[in-house]
Scaffold this motif. Structure first.
Motif, PDB file in Angstrom:
ATOM      1  N   ASN A   1     -33.634  89.146  18.277  1.00 14.15           N
ATOM      2  CA  ASN A   1     -35.050  89.459  18.033  1.00 14.15           C
ATOM      3  C   ASN A   1     -35.515  90.640  18.866  1.00 14.15           C
ATOM      4  O   ASN A   1     -36.458  91.337  18.502  1.00 14.15           O
TER       5      ASN A   1
ATOM      6  N   ARG B   1     -41.638  85.298  11.600  1.00 21.53           N
ATOM      7  CA  ARG B   1     -40.496  84.876  10.787  1.00 21.53           C
ATOM      8  C   ARG B   1     -40.734  83.465  10.247  1.00 21.53           C
ATOM      9  O   ARG B   1     -40.425  83.145   9.104  1.00 21.53           O
TER      10      ARG B   1
ATOM     11  N   ARG C   1     -40.910  82.379   6.460  1.00 22.02           N
ATOM     12  CA  ARG C   1     -40.049  81.325   5.937  1.00 22.02           C
ATOM     13  C   ARG C   1     -40.882  80.269   5.209  1.00 22.02           C
ATOM     14  O   ARG C   1     -40.524  79.799   4.148  1.00 22.02           O
TER      15      ARG C   1
END
Ligand code: ADP
Length: 422
Positions: free
Chosen positions: A132, A159, A163
């Motif tokens: 990351n 993220r 998702r």
């Protein structure tokens, strides 16, 4: 050594690797835990102390020295962040990042790579492998370390949200696909159910028309013939609906035979010339006399041509012309090109890309003489042409006319031939 161990807080959390426990709960957020993977104990201790000193958050930490130790620690504890040195005794930090992504695909923590000299290649490899963020070891202090972890968290939060949205989208997509399948199945069944009584009604009507139930007055005969025309129109609509559902379910396979194209064109216009005549639209066929025979599904090609010619007549005013030409394709001589052109109303440019879509009609008013359509004809046509390995194109000038060009291979393309064909 005792001091070093004291400085490090180890918080034990139980979790299942595949369970959403990886998605941090509010309590867990209160005790964020960092896994430090560093084989230099002094540097590892330094990092742990920086984390202890904390920024806005106070982090606990666990220190390990190798890739294998890191992975086994991750098996038994939930970490919010893994701080990884590039050089490790059993591989590189990039290897560890890749293995974390592979072995803990549902983990939603952050991985941060520590590099000795901030080498761009290593950083790029690390980010590509799924890290990351990264930090140069020379720049590590309490503030920078805490800042980078916070920044990595933000990325992880994004993220996570992405998702979640993806999951929501794919659920919705699945739901839509299921609904679509239900609707398709529904109108397939309904069309079938309605076709049977409709065929019977048309048959009785024909018997009346032929005088089998006694003579009809002129007025009665006219009404019966209108009823027959309506039955024919309905039958065509239901056939189109059934055809669409079969195409969608890939339930249509072609039965190839060797055919003279001129014969197929003649068959296609058989039922349409009377309509053209009635509408006073000139219908002209011009077929290259030396055309080779073509291997196609004859019934399907007649269907394609009848649809294009029917449309051409339908959208051409009285006094106009419809022409059907067939010749070898000028671009590829293993293809035959059939053009259906008209001098009709034409199609505005903005509608052209949509006319092959199901149920699309430029305007929904039909012409009673040829029957109003459902906007399914061209979509069926295009799919049948594609099943033959051919193409269909349209050119149109609004107000002056339209040309549809169908190109069909002279011999079927191998992987398009079904088992029961030829
Ligand atoms: P329909 O059966 O309703 O005619 P199609 O799928 O065959 O449906 O055609 C879709 C639309 O494309 C028609 O509604 C019409 O607006 C337009 N179209 C098709 N062929 C022609 C043509 N030759 N001239 C003008 N418009 C056409």
């Amino acid at each position: 050594m005792f001091l070093m161990e004291q400085a490090v807080t180890t918080i034990s959390l139980s979790f299942d690797k595949k369970s959403p426990a990886f998605d941090t709960s509010p309590e867990e957020k209160n005790a964020p835990l960092v896994l430090i993977v560093e084989d230099d104990p002094a540097f590892s201790y330094l990092c742990a102390s920086h984390l202890e000193a904390g920024g806005e958050e106070h982090y606990g930490s666990v220190q390990v020295e190798s890739i294998e130790e890191a992975l086994s620690a991750m098996q038994s504890q939930l970490f919010h962040c893994v701080l990884i040195d590039y050089r490790l005794p059993d591989g590189t930090g990039v290897d560890l990042v890749a293995r974390i992504c592979q072995e803990f695909p549902d983990w939603l923590g952050a991985t941060i790579l520590m590099t000795a000299d901030g080498s761009e290649d290593i950083v790029a490899d690390g980010l590509r492998a799924g890290a990351n963020d990264y930090i140069s070891k020379q720049n590590i202090n309490a503030e920078s370390l805490n800042r980078i972890i916070e920044r990595a968290y933000e990325k992880v939060a994004l993220r996570k949200e992405l998702r979640r949205q993806n999951l929501e989208l794919s659920n919705t997509n699945q739901l839509l696909q299921d609904r679509n399948a239900e609707i398709t199945d529904f109108y397939h069944k309904v069309s079938h159910e309605i076709k049977t009584p409709l065929t019977a009604a048309r048959m009785f009507m024909s018997m009346l028309d032929e005088g089998l139930a006694g003579p009809l007055t002129d007025e009665q005969a006219e009404l019966v013939s209108q009823a027959i025309a309506s039955c024919n129109e309905l039958t065509k609509h239901f056939n189109d609906l059934i055809e669409c559902t079969r195409l969608e379910a890939h339930k249509i396979s072609l039965t190839y035979s060797e055919e003279e194209l001129s014969r197929l064109i003649t068959r296609s216009v058989a039922s349409l010339s009377a309509i053209a005549e009635e509408k006073q639209v000139e219908l002209k066929i011009q077929c290259d006399p030396v055309l080779p025979s073509i291997q196609v599904d004859a019934g399907r090609v007649v269907q394609v041509l009848a649809n294009l010619i029917g449309n051409a007549i339908k959208f051409t005013e009285k006094g106009g012309r419809v022409a059907v030409n067939a010749q070898l394709s000028s671009e590829a001589n293993d293809f035959i090109e059939i053009c259906v052109s008209d001098t009709g109303i034409g199609i505005r440019e903005e509608h052209l890309p949509k006319i092959y879509e199901r149920l699309y009609q430029v305007n929904s008013t039909g012409d009673a003489s040829t029957g109003a359509g459902l906007g399914l004809g061209l979509s069926i046509t295009k799919e049948i042409v594609a099943l033959h390995g051919g193409t269909i194109e349209v050119q149109s000038n609004y107000g002056t006319g339209t040309v549809f060009t169908v190109k069909l291979p002279i011999s079927p393309i191998k992987d398009q031939i079904g088992e029961d064909s030829l």
